[in-house]
Scaffold this motif. Structure first.
Motif, PDB file in Angstrom:
ATOM      1  N   ILE A 158      67.567  59.898 -19.651  1.00 38.66           N
ATOM      2  CA  ILE A 158      66.867  60.522 -18.521  1.00 38.66           C
ATOM      3  C   ILE A 158      67.306  59.889 -17.210  1.00 38.66           C
ATOM      4  O   ILE A 158      67.518  60.575 -16.201  1.00 38.66           O
ATOM      5  N   ALA A 159      67.480  58.571 -17.195  1.00 39.98           N
ATOM      6  CA  ALA A 159      67.932  57.880 -15.985  1.00 39.98           C
ATOM      7  C   ALA A 159      69.326  58.344 -15.570  1.00 39.98           C
ATOM      8  O   ALA A 159      69.605  58.546 -14.380  1.00 39.98           O
ATOM      9  N   GLU A 160      70.194  58.536 -16.558  1.00 41.02           N
ATOM     10  CA  GLU A 160      71.545  59.022 -16.256  1.00 41.02           C
ATOM     11  C   GLU A 160      71.493  60.417 -15.658  1.00 41.02           C
ATOM     12  O   GLU A 160      72.201  60.720 -14.683  1.00 41.02           O
ATOM     13  N   ALA A 161      70.633  61.277 -16.232  1.00 42.09           N
ATOM     14  CA  ALA A 161      70.523  62.644 -15.741  1.00 42.09           C
ATOM     15  C   ALA A 161      70.034  62.667 -14.296  1.00 42.09           C
ATOM     16  O   ALA A 161      70.601  63.352 -13.438  1.00 42.09           O
ATOM     17  N   LEU A 162      68.981  61.904 -14.012  1.00 42.49           N
ATOM     18  CA  LEU A 162      68.411  61.907 -12.673  1.00 42.49           C
ATOM     19  C   LEU A 162      69.332  61.234 -11.661  1.00 42.49           C
ATOM     20  O   LEU A 162      69.444  61.672 -10.507  1.00 42.49           O
ATOM     21  N   THR A 163      70.011  60.172 -12.063  1.00 44.55           N
ATOM     22  CA  THR A 163      70.878  59.433 -11.138  1.00 44.55           C
ATOM     23  C   THR A 163      72.063  60.279 -10.699  1.00 44.55           C
ATOM     24  O   THR A 163      72.382  60.351  -9.505  1.00 44.55           O
ATOM     25  N   THR A 164      72.733  60.907 -11.640  1.00 45.65           N
ATOM     26  CA  THR A 164      73.898  61.726 -11.274  1.00 45.65           C
ATOM     27  C   THR A 164      73.486  62.933 -10.435  1.00 45.65           C
ATOM     28  O   THR A 164      74.207  63.325  -9.493  1.00 45.65           O
ATOM     29  N   THR A 165      72.339  63.517 -10.753  1.00 49.56           N
ATOM     30  CA  THR A 165      71.867  64.651  -9.956  1.00 49.56           C
ATOM     31  C   THR A 165      71.600  64.232  -8.526  1.00 49.56           C
ATOM     32  O   THR A 165      72.028  64.900  -7.570  1.00 49.56           O
ATOM     33  N   ALA A 166      70.878  63.129  -8.364  1.00 49.61           N
ATOM     34  CA  ALA A 166      70.552  62.656  -7.011  1.00 49.61           C
ATOM     35  C   ALA A 166      71.811  62.276  -6.236  1.00 49.61           C
ATOM     36  O   ALA A 166      71.967  62.644  -5.058  1.00 49.61           O
ATOM     37  N   CYS A 167      72.733  61.558  -6.882  1.00 51.06           N
ATOM     38  CA  CYS A 167      73.956  61.140  -6.198  1.00 51.06           C
ATOM     39  C   CYS A 167      74.824  62.336  -5.823  1.00 51.06           C
ATOM     40  O   CYS A 167      75.412  62.371  -4.735  1.00 51.06           O
ATOM     41  N   GLY A 168      74.917  63.313  -6.708  1.00 44.30           N
ATOM     42  CA  GLY A 168      75.687  64.511  -6.388  1.00 44.30           C
ATOM     43  C   GLY A 168      75.123  65.253  -5.194  1.00 44.30           C
ATOM     44  O   GLY A 168      75.868  65.714  -4.323  1.00 44.30           O
ATOM     45  N   MET A 169      73.799  65.345  -5.116  1.00 42.23           N
ATOM     46  CA  MET A 169      73.167  66.014  -3.977  1.00 42.23           C
ATOM     47  C   MET A 169      73.378  65.230  -2.689  1.00 42.23           C
ATOM     48  O   MET A 169      73.643  65.813  -1.629  1.00 42.23           O
ATOM     49  N   VAL A 170      73.271  63.911  -2.759  1.00 41.19           N
ATOM     50  CA  VAL A 170      73.442  63.076  -1.565  1.00 41.19           C
ATOM     51  C   VAL A 170      74.867  63.200  -1.018  1.00 41.19           C
ATOM     52  O   VAL A 170      75.084  63.376   0.190  1.00 41.19           O
ATOM     53  N   VAL A 171      75.857  63.119  -1.909  1.00 42.54           N
ATOM     54  CA  VAL A 171      77.255  63.238  -1.479  1.00 42.54           C
ATOM     55  C   VAL A 171      77.515  64.604  -0.860  1.00 42.54           C
ATOM     56  O   VAL A 171      78.172  64.720   0.185  1.00 42.54           O
TER      57      VAL A 171
END
Length: 232
Positions: A158-171
């Motif tokens: 779950i942490a991997e899913a949320l982290t990549t989603t958030a980072c992709g949106m930020v970039v």
């Protein structure tokens, strides 16, 4: 730095291309910031210096433009001033061609930002899918309760899913903001170049081109009169 490393580690392998996109976006932003700072700081002074000189001497105006060749506005105006007694149509064509070349240089880096805007959210979404797959793979659906190890693995997914989603949106958001700023500055430059080019062409038509045409007309009339007198 350790917190950043932990965030990248939690995001899994898909964080590597996201980090690469973010680094490329910031490098592009730094390059464009230096470029626009230099352009906006001096171009108005250079342009009006050339226009003032063009009122009384095209040679002086050309020399000033040559000294300002490091600036887009200097190269733009020099393209027309270096011509040898052109007609107004040729004068305008030189300005338009030089303007197109400068605008192409101003758009450098836009493709990189557009790529980051398009790919970063997709990488984040892909990280979400792979993280959820990892979560479900570590869940013991048939068991009554989850062990500590299974709970830890599920939380990691779950942490991997949320982290990549958030980072992709930020970039993607940062790259989009940088792209919009760049496009806005380019639009302003197109309007400014059009204004300065029009003023330079007007000076050329009013101050320099008409005397040449009058002199040519007088020379033609004198030659015609002499031919008529010889014939009579």
């Amino acid at each position: 730095m350790s917190n950043l490393y932990e965030v990248v580690a939690k995001g899994g392998p898909l964080m590597l291309p996201l980090v690469g996109l973010s680094v490329a976006s910031f490098a592009c932003a730094f390059d464009r910031a230096v470029f626009w700072f230099q352009v906006l700081r001096t171009e108005d002074r250079v342009a009006h210096h050339i226009l003032d000189a063009a009122q009384y001497s095209l040679t002086d105006a050309r020399m000033i433009a040559e000294k300002a060749r490091s600036q887009p506005i200097g190269r733009f105006m020099l393209a027309a001033l270096k011509l040898n007694q052109p007609n107004p149509e040729t004068f305008r064509l030189a300005l338009e061609t030089a303007g197109d070349e400068e605008f192409a240089k101003m758009r450098r880096g836009d493709k990189m930002l557009e790529t980051a805007v398009a790919i970063a959210p997709l990488l984040g979404l892909l990280g979400t899918v792979t993280g959820l797959m990892l979560t479900f793979a570590n869940l013991n659906v048939g068991g009554a309760t989850l062990g500590a190890e299974q709970t830890t693995k599920a939380a990691a997914g779950i942490a991997e899913a949320l982290t990549t989603t958030a980072c992709g949106m930020v970039v993607a958001i940062i790259a989009l903001a940088l792209l919009r700023v760049s496009v806005t500055l380019q639009s302003q430059q197109m309007e400014y170049f059009s204004k300065i080019g029009g003023e330079l062409e007007l000076i050329y038509r009013q101050v320099w081109y008409e005397p040449w045409t009058n002199e040519l007309a007088k020379a033609g009339s004198a030659q015609l009169s002499s031919e008529l007198s010889v014939g009579s």
